[in-house]
Design a protein around this motif. Structure first.
Motif, PDB file in Angstrom:
ATOM      1  N   ASP A  69       0.821  -1.210   0.000  1.00  0.00           N
ATOM      2  CA  ASP A  69       0.000   0.000   0.000  1.00  0.00           C
ATOM      3  C   ASP A  69       0.854   1.258   0.000  1.00  0.00           C
ATOM      4  N   VAL A  70       1.886   1.260   0.851  1.00  0.00           N
ATOM      5  CA  VAL A  70       2.800   2.395   0.968  1.00  0.00           C
ATOM      6  C   VAL A  70       4.216   1.841   0.951  1.00  0.00           C
ATOM      7  N   CYS A  71       5.062   2.410   0.110  1.00  0.00           N
ATOM      8  CA  CYS A  71       6.451   1.963   0.006  1.00  0.00           C
ATOM      9  C   CYS A  71       7.369   3.030   0.605  1.00  0.00           C
ATOM     10  N   ARG A  72       8.383   2.593   1.322  1.00  0.00           N
ATOM     11  CA  ARG A  72       9.356   3.518   1.906  1.00  0.00           C
ATOM     12  C   ARG A  72      10.605   3.642   1.033  1.00  0.00           C
ATOM     13  N   ARG A  73      10.508   3.105  -0.165  1.00  0.00           N
ATOM     14  CA  ARG A  73      11.531   3.278  -1.209  1.00  0.00           C
ATOM     15  C   ARG A  73      10.778   3.349  -2.525  1.00  0.00           C
ATOM     16  N   ASP A  74      11.463   3.423  -3.637  1.00  0.00           N
ATOM     17  CA  ASP A  74      10.809   3.451  -4.935  1.00  0.00           C
ATOM     18  C   ASP A  74       9.877   2.237  -5.070  1.00  0.00           C
ATOM     19  N   PRO A  75       8.599   2.437  -5.441  1.00  0.00           N
ATOM     20  CA  PRO A  75       7.660   1.313  -5.515  1.00  0.00           C
ATOM     21  C   PRO A  75       8.091   0.207  -6.475  1.00  0.00           C
ATOM     22  N   PHE A  76       8.766   0.565  -7.559  1.00  0.00           N
ATOM     23  CA  PHE A  76       9.254  -0.460  -8.483  1.00  0.00           C
ATOM     24  C   PHE A  76      10.326  -1.318  -7.805  1.00  0.00           C
ATOM     25  N   GLU A  77      11.182  -0.677  -7.032  1.00  0.00           N
ATOM     26  CA  GLU A  77      12.208  -1.414  -6.298  1.00  0.00           C
ATOM     27  C   GLU A  77      11.559  -2.333  -5.265  1.00  0.00           C
ATOM     28  N   SER A  78      10.512  -1.845  -4.610  1.00  0.00           N
ATOM     29  CA  SER A  78       9.807  -2.670  -3.630  1.00  0.00           C
ATOM     30  C   SER A  78       9.231  -3.924  -4.272  1.00  0.00           C
ATOM     31  N   LEU A  79       8.577  -3.755  -5.420  1.00  0.00           N
ATOM     32  CA  LEU A  79       8.007  -4.913  -6.107  1.00  0.00           C
ATOM     33  C   LEU A  79       9.092  -5.884  -6.560  1.00  0.00           C
ATOM     34  N   GLN A  80      10.246  -5.369  -6.949  1.00  0.00           N
ATOM     35  CA  GLN A  80      11.349  -6.244  -7.364  1.00  0.00           C
ATOM     36  C   GLN A  80      11.877  -7.052  -6.183  1.00  0.00           C
ATOM     37  N   ILE A  81      12.040  -6.419  -5.036  1.00  0.00           N
ATOM     38  CA  ILE A  81      12.529  -7.115  -3.845  1.00  0.00           C
ATOM     39  C   ILE A  81      11.577  -8.246  -3.465  1.00  0.00           C
ATOM     40  N   SER A  82      10.283  -7.956  -3.469  1.00  0.00           N
ATOM     41  CA  SER A  82       9.298  -8.973  -3.112  1.00  0.00           C
ATOM     42  C   SER A  82       9.305 -10.124  -4.113  1.00  0.00           C
ATOM     43  N   PHE A  83       9.396  -9.798  -5.402  1.00  0.00           N
ATOM     44  CA  PHE A  83       9.431 -10.847  -6.426  1.00  0.00           C
ATOM     45  C   PHE A  83      10.659 -11.738  -6.252  1.00  0.00           C
ATOM     46  N   ASN A  84      11.797 -11.127  -6.027  1.00  0.00           N
ATOM     47  CA  ASN A  84      13.032 -11.900  -5.884  1.00  0.00           C
ATOM     48  C   ASN A  84      12.942 -12.870  -4.710  1.00  0.00           C
ATOM     49  N   TYR A  85      12.330 -12.434  -3.623  1.00  0.00           N
ATOM     50  CA  TYR A  85      12.188 -13.314  -2.456  1.00  0.00           C
ATOM     51  C   TYR A  85      11.225 -14.458  -2.761  1.00  0.00           C
ATOM     52  N   LEU A  86      10.069 -14.125  -3.336  1.00  0.00           N
ATOM     53  CA  LEU A  86       9.086 -15.165  -3.632  1.00  0.00           C
ATOM     54  C   LEU A  86       9.613 -16.160  -4.656  1.00  0.00           C
ATOM     55  N   LYS A  87      10.400 -15.690  -5.582  1.00  0.00           N
ATOM     56  CA  LYS A  87      10.968 -16.578  -6.605  1.00  0.00           C
ATOM     57  C   LYS A  87      11.790 -17.677  -5.949  1.00  0.00           C
ATOM     58  N   GLN A  88      12.451 -17.372  -4.845  1.00  0.00           N
ATOM     59  CA  GLN A  88      13.240 -18.369  -4.124  1.00  0.00           C
ATOM     60  C   GLN A  88      12.354 -19.463  -3.518  1.00  0.00           C
ATOM     61  N   LEU A  89      11.096 -19.130  -3.233  1.00  0.00           N
ATOM     62  CA  LEU A  89      10.168 -20.096  -2.624  1.00  0.00           C
ATOM     63  C   LEU A  89       9.347 -20.846  -3.658  1.00  0.00           C
ATOM     64  N   ALA A  90       9.463 -20.440  -4.926  1.00  0.00           N
ATOM     65  CA  ALA A  90       8.626 -21.024  -5.981  1.00  0.00           C
ATOM     66  C   ALA A  90       9.122 -22.412  -6.358  1.00  0.00           C
ATOM     67  N   ILE A  91       8.176 -23.227  -6.831  1.00  0.00           N
ATOM     68  CA  ILE A  91       8.468 -24.573  -7.325  1.00  0.00           C
ATOM     69  C   ILE A  91       8.059 -24.614  -8.788  1.00  0.00           C
ATOM     70  N   ASN A  92       8.982 -24.922  -9.669  1.00  0.00           N
ATOM     71  CA  ASN A  92       8.684 -24.952 -11.086  1.00  0.00           C
ATOM     72  C   ASN A  92       8.897 -26.359 -11.663  1.00  0.00           C
TER      73      ASN A  92
END
Length: 254
Positions: free
Chosen positions: A231-254
């Motif tokens: 909802d609110v980012c304390r850094r650039d919102p694009f950077e926030s979405l990238q950080i979250s994606f990178n973390y979730l990618k580590q938990l993904a099963i392909n």
């Protein structure tokens, strides 16, 4: 959870989606991060066919939306046409209208009304999903508002739990996930930090919520879309979405 099930909620980037050109640039950036899907919410007044074209050009699937309560109650035929055009199954409501928030009777009345438009959506193979905040965990006698929605909502009344707000409401996210088993295909993910003794939004993996356990619980109930929203980012919102994606990618099963 597979990588192609991780989506970005455009509400996070709402300041960068106000017109056709900015939406085009934003969708291209989201795809470049690695996301393959988006939830459409908080964008400017852009025609449905233009949104479809821009998403397709960026190589992004529109997996879900947030639609206004007024649209659902007064213009549902347009809502249906919009979602059919976008090949988007999940029709979300981002919040409970204020007039229903103050009593248990209000929650029950809302559920009754939502059951009606949810049934209409179901006739067109679309699914209504309700997005919570923390106030749904207000207690009205022996039950919380969420208890009432769960009990009064019909089989067509689905949920889109926001796990940050579940935690903020004082409820264990794992327990809440188990309660919506069979009624939730879209989930909202964000993390929580404590800063200056206050709860604040954080990128996934940067906060105190146990997302490894949470993702395991979501897999068990067969969630289809794992949507990142901040909802609110304390850094650039694009950077926030990238950080979250990178973390979730580590938990993904392909």
């Amino acid at each position: 959870m597979r990588v192609d099930q991780i989506a970005a909620q455009l509400y996070t980037l709402r300041e960068f989606c106000k017109d056709e050109q900015s939406l085009k640039e934003t969708l291209q950036k989201v795809r470049a991060m690695g996301y393959e899907a988006v939830q459409v919410s908080g964008i400017g007044p852009i025609p449905h066919d233009v949104v479809k074209k821009l998403a397709e050009e960026a190589g992004l699937k529109i997996c879900a939306t947030h639609i206004s309560y007024q649209a659902l109650t007064e213009n549902i035929e347009d809502v249906i046409a919009q979602h059919k055009l976008w090949d988007c199954k999940y029709v979300g409501l981002g919040s409970l209208p204020q007039e229903y928030q103050t009593s248990g009777e209000g929650y029950a009345e809302f559920a009754h009304n939502a059951n009606q438009f949810a049934a209409k959506l179901a006739e067109h193979d679309l699914e209504f999903v309700y997005h919570n905040h923390h106030f749904e965990f207000t207690r009205f006698g022996p039950k919380t508002g969420m208890d009432i929605l769960l009990e009064e909502g019909s089989k067509d009344f689905g949920f889109e739990l926001d796990l940050y707000w579940v935690q903020a409401g004082g409820v264990n996210p794992i327990e809440m996930i188990e309660r919506v088993d069979g009624r939730m295909k879209v989930v909202h993910l964000k993390d929580m930090q404590i800063v200056d003794k206050q709860q604040v939004f954080a990128e996934i993996g940067e906060g105190s919520m146990n997302y490894k356990t949470i993702i395991d619980a979501l897999r068990k109930i067969d969630v289809e879309w794992y949507v990142v929203e901040q909802d609110v980012c304390r850094r650039d919102p694009f950077e926030s979405l990238q950080i979250s994606f990178n973390y979730l990618k580590q938990l993904a099963i392909n």
